[in-house]
Enzyme design. Structure first.
Site, PDB file in Angstrom:
ATOM      1  N   PRO A   1       0.854  -1.199   0.000  1.00 13.14           N
ATOM      2  CA  PRO A   1       0.000   0.000   0.000  1.00 13.14           C
ATOM      3  C   PRO A   1       0.883   1.241   0.000  1.00 13.14           C
ATOM      4  O   PRO A   1       1.797   1.364   0.819  1.00 13.14           O
ATOM      5  CB  PRO A   1      -0.785  -0.126   1.316  1.00 13.14           C
ATOM      6  CG  PRO A   1       0.072  -0.976   2.199  1.00 13.14           C
ATOM      7  CD  PRO A   1       0.810  -1.916   1.286  1.00 13.14           C
ATOM      8  N   MET A   2       0.611   2.165  -0.929  1.00 13.32           N
ATOM      9  CA  MET A   2       1.433   3.373  -1.065  1.00 13.32           C
ATOM     10  C   MET A   2       0.530   4.589  -1.156  1.00 13.32           C
ATOM     11  O   MET A   2      -0.333   4.658  -2.037  1.00 13.32           O
ATOM     12  CB  MET A   2       2.330   3.273  -2.317  1.00 13.32           C
ATOM     13  CG  MET A   2       3.384   2.181  -2.237  1.00 13.32           C
ATOM     14  SD  MET A   2       4.297   1.973  -3.791  1.00 13.32           S
ATOM     15  CE  MET A   2       3.131   0.949  -4.735  1.00 13.32           C
ATOM     16  N   MET A   3       0.736   5.530  -0.260  1.00 16.14           N
ATOM     17  CA  MET A   3      -0.087   6.736  -0.265  1.00 16.14           C
ATOM     18  C   MET A   3       0.080   7.495  -1.571  1.00 16.14           C
ATOM     19  O   MET A   3       1.192   7.646  -2.087  1.00 16.14           O
ATOM     20  CB  MET A   3       0.285   7.633   0.916  1.00 16.14           C
ATOM     21  CG  MET A   3      -0.068   7.036   2.273  1.00 16.14           C
ATOM     22  SD  MET A   3      -1.835   6.665   2.460  1.00 16.14           S
ATOM     23  CE  MET A   3      -2.534   8.325   2.392  1.00 16.14           C
TER      24      MET A   3
ATOM     25  N   ASN B   1       9.394  -6.738   3.945  1.00 15.46           N
ATOM     26  CA  ASN B   1       9.166  -5.611   3.039  1.00 15.46           C
ATOM     27  C   ASN B   1      10.311  -4.623   3.219  1.00 15.46           C
ATOM     28  O   ASN B   1      10.814  -4.451   4.324  1.00 15.46           O
ATOM     29  CB  ASN B   1       7.822  -4.959   3.372  1.00 15.46           C
ATOM     30  CG  ASN B   1       7.644  -3.581   2.759  1.00 15.46           C
ATOM     31  OD1 ASN B   1       7.425  -2.605   3.469  1.00 15.46           O
ATOM     32  ND2 ASN B   1       7.745  -3.478   1.456  1.00 15.46           N
ATOM     33  N   GLY B   2      10.733  -4.031   2.116  1.00 17.19           N
ATOM     34  CA  GLY B   2      11.740  -2.987   2.199  1.00 17.19           C
ATOM     35  C   GLY B   2      12.950  -3.258   1.321  1.00 17.19           C
ATOM     36  O   GLY B   2      13.639  -4.270   1.489  1.00 17.19           O
TER      37      GLY B   2
ATOM     38  N   CYS C   1       3.228   3.649   9.554  1.00 14.17           N
ATOM     39  CA  CYS C   1       3.366   5.000   9.010  1.00 14.17           C
ATOM     40  C   CYS C   1       3.833   5.959  10.110  1.00 14.17           C
ATOM     41  O   CYS C   1       3.197   6.057  11.161  1.00 14.17           O
ATOM     42  CB  CYS C   1       2.046   5.482   8.433  1.00 14.17           C
ATOM     43  SG  CYS C   1       2.145   7.155   7.725  1.00 14.17           S
TER      44      CYS C   1
ATOM     45  N   GLY D   1       7.205  -2.413  -2.691  1.00 11.48           N
ATOM     46  CA  GLY D   1       6.578  -1.102  -2.758  1.00 11.48           C
ATOM     47  C   GLY D   1       7.145  -0.236  -3.860  1.00 11.48           C
ATOM     48  O   GLY D   1       6.661  -0.244  -4.994  1.00 11.48           O
ATOM     49  N   ARG D   2       8.202   0.526  -3.538  1.00 12.60           N
ATOM     50  CA  ARG D   2       8.723   1.510  -4.496  1.00 12.60           C
ATOM     51  C   ARG D   2       9.098   0.885  -5.836  1.00 12.60           C
ATOM     52  O   ARG D   2       8.845   1.472  -6.893  1.00 12.60           O
ATOM     53  CB  ARG D   2       9.924   2.238  -3.897  1.00 12.60           C
ATOM     54  CG  ARG D   2       9.535   3.343  -2.917  1.00 12.60           C
ATOM     55  CD  ARG D   2      10.765   3.995  -2.307  1.00 12.60           C
ATOM     56  NE  ARG D   2      11.501   3.060  -1.475  1.00 12.60           N
ATOM     57  CZ  ARG D   2      12.821   2.934  -1.461  1.00 12.60           C
ATOM     58  NH1 ARG D   2      13.567   3.656  -2.267  1.00 12.60           N
ATOM     59  NH2 ARG D   2      13.409   2.063  -0.655  1.00 12.60           N
TER      60      ARG D   2
ATOM     61  N   LYS E   1       0.716  -4.554   9.376  1.00 15.77           N
ATOM     62  CA  LYS E   1       1.963  -4.102   8.733  1.00 15.77           C
ATOM     63  C   LYS E   1       2.653  -3.135   9.676  1.00 15.77           C
ATOM     64  O   LYS E   1       2.060  -2.141  10.100  1.00 15.77           O
ATOM     65  CB  LYS E   1       1.679  -3.428   7.394  1.00 15.77           C
ATOM     66  CG  LYS E   1       2.950  -3.079   6.617  1.00 15.77           C
ATOM     67  CD  LYS E   1       2.623  -2.555   5.216  1.00 15.77           C
ATOM     68  CE  LYS E   1       3.893  -2.402   4.377  1.00 15.77           C
ATOM     69  NZ  LYS E   1       4.793  -1.367   4.894  1.00 15.77           N
TER      70      LYS E   1
END
Length: 364
Positions: A37-39, A231-232, A120, A253-254, A159
């Site tokens: 999930p990415m804002m 993750n990461g 977050c 993510g990214r 998460k």
């Protein structure tokens, strides 16, 4: 695109051609790879784009607060299409009753999972007493998860970070996991960096603290009956392979946003889907009916095409593709022809290669 938008408080339905909804099964260990999930990124347009690349990987919404779900524009916030499934709703909040009510709503709407954000570190989130600051309150998180589990049959996951501020020793992390696992959580997705609640921006918190995947591996070894995902910093599928030797899943993510085409090989590599992965040309062709539909009902092309900018990153023609979309998609009346014109600026060797052809790409 063979889709049907879920009727969340009157959300519109739409249909077209190009993609078909996947057959969805309840969560188990068959989802080894997911898109984080990415804002400001994981909206429904991005999720449909990802479905042109992978039909199997688990997708997530952006974090949505319980207040927004309960009192905001639920149609705008929660509407999704069947093609986006399997799809998890990520919630931000700390009040067990509010989180339980939102979980029940998610179940009614057909989401496949609910995920609680405990990672977050933004100041706004901290002011609401949720997100990463809850790592200091594992009992609060456990009460929230217990209430969410009681509200529906949906899987509930958390998460979170390796740690926060000076609460970043492995034993702090293990205590958090032990307390929350005791109420029957369905899994943890661990961003393998700590978060500084002060002194670093949310963007810096995604890159500056060092990665500690070994701590996530240790968690899995010490909690073998609990689903643990890491993750990461994951930038290619070879890294995914190495992580999966030690944990149950990998969230990306990214790299999913900046190098989305790496997901073209996910279904074949991790889900046993036979057949050749789609080329980038085929990915765009799958999306054109959706773009046609969305622009016809008034969605600005740029709102969708912004997610496509990284499709050719690292390959010849990538800059020309990005430049044409950026310069023309925001213009009044812009439609699918803009995307087709951008394709014409990309050499055939970039358009038609697939992951099995062995053409490497690096971010550019």
């Amino acid at each position: 695109m063979g889709e049907h938008y879920v009727q969340a408080a009157g959300a519109r339905s739409s249909a077209g051609g190009g993609l078909s909804p996947p057959a969805v099964t309840p969560r188990d260990d068959s989802w080894p790879v997911s898109v984080a999930p990415m804002m400001d990124r994981s909206d429904r347009h991005f999720r449909v784009f990802m479905r042109a690349l992978t039909s199997e990987a688990l997708l997530y919404t952006e974090m949505i607060t319980t207040g927004a779900v309960l009192h905001g524009d639920r149609t705008r916030l929660l509407a999704f299409s069947e093609i986006e499934r399997p799809l998890a709703l990520q919630l931000g909040g700390e009040d067990p009753s509010a989180l339980a009510e939102c979980t029940a709503i998610a179940a009614d709407l057909g989401f496949d999972e609910v995920n609680l954000n405990v990672g977050c570190p933004s100041p706004r989130v901290q002011r609401g007493r949720f997100g990463a600051c809850l790592m200091a309150e594992p009992d609060t998180v456990a009460r929230a998860v217990a209430a969410m589990k009681a509200a529906s049959r949906l899987p509930v996951t958390v998460k979170h970070r390796i740690g926060i501020d000076d609460l970043d020793r492995y034993r702090d992390l293990a205590r958090f996991v032990a307390v929350v696992a005791s109420v029957g959580v369905d899994g943890f997705i661990v961003h393998a960096r700590k978060a500084w609640l002060e002194g670093l921006s949310p963007k810096q918190n995604r890159t500056v603290p060092p990665l500690r995947h070994d701590d996530v591996y240790r968690l899995k070894s010490e909690f073998p009956d609990v689903r643990i995902e890491t993750n990461g910093g994951v930038t290619d599928l070879d890294q995914v392979d190495r992580h999966l030797e030690a944990v149950d899943g990998v969230m990306i993510g990214r790299a999913a946003y900046e190098m989305p085409y790496l997901f073209a090989d996910v279904d074949r590599r991790y889900y046993g889907i036979t057949g050749e992965p789609p080329s980038r040309r085929e990915v765009v062709a799958r999306l054109l009916p959706y773009l046609e539909l969305e622009t016809r009902v008034g969605t600005p092309l740029a709102r969708v095409s912004r997610h496509l900018l990284g499709l050719f990153n690292g390959l010849p023609g990538a800059k020309a593709w990005r430049r044409h979309l950026s310069q023309h998609s925001h213009l009044s009346g812009a439609g699918v022809e803009v995307v087709q014109e951008a394709l014409e600026r990309v050499p055939p060797q970039a358009l038609d290669r697939t992951p099995t052809d062995g053409l490497s790409a690096t971010p550019s």
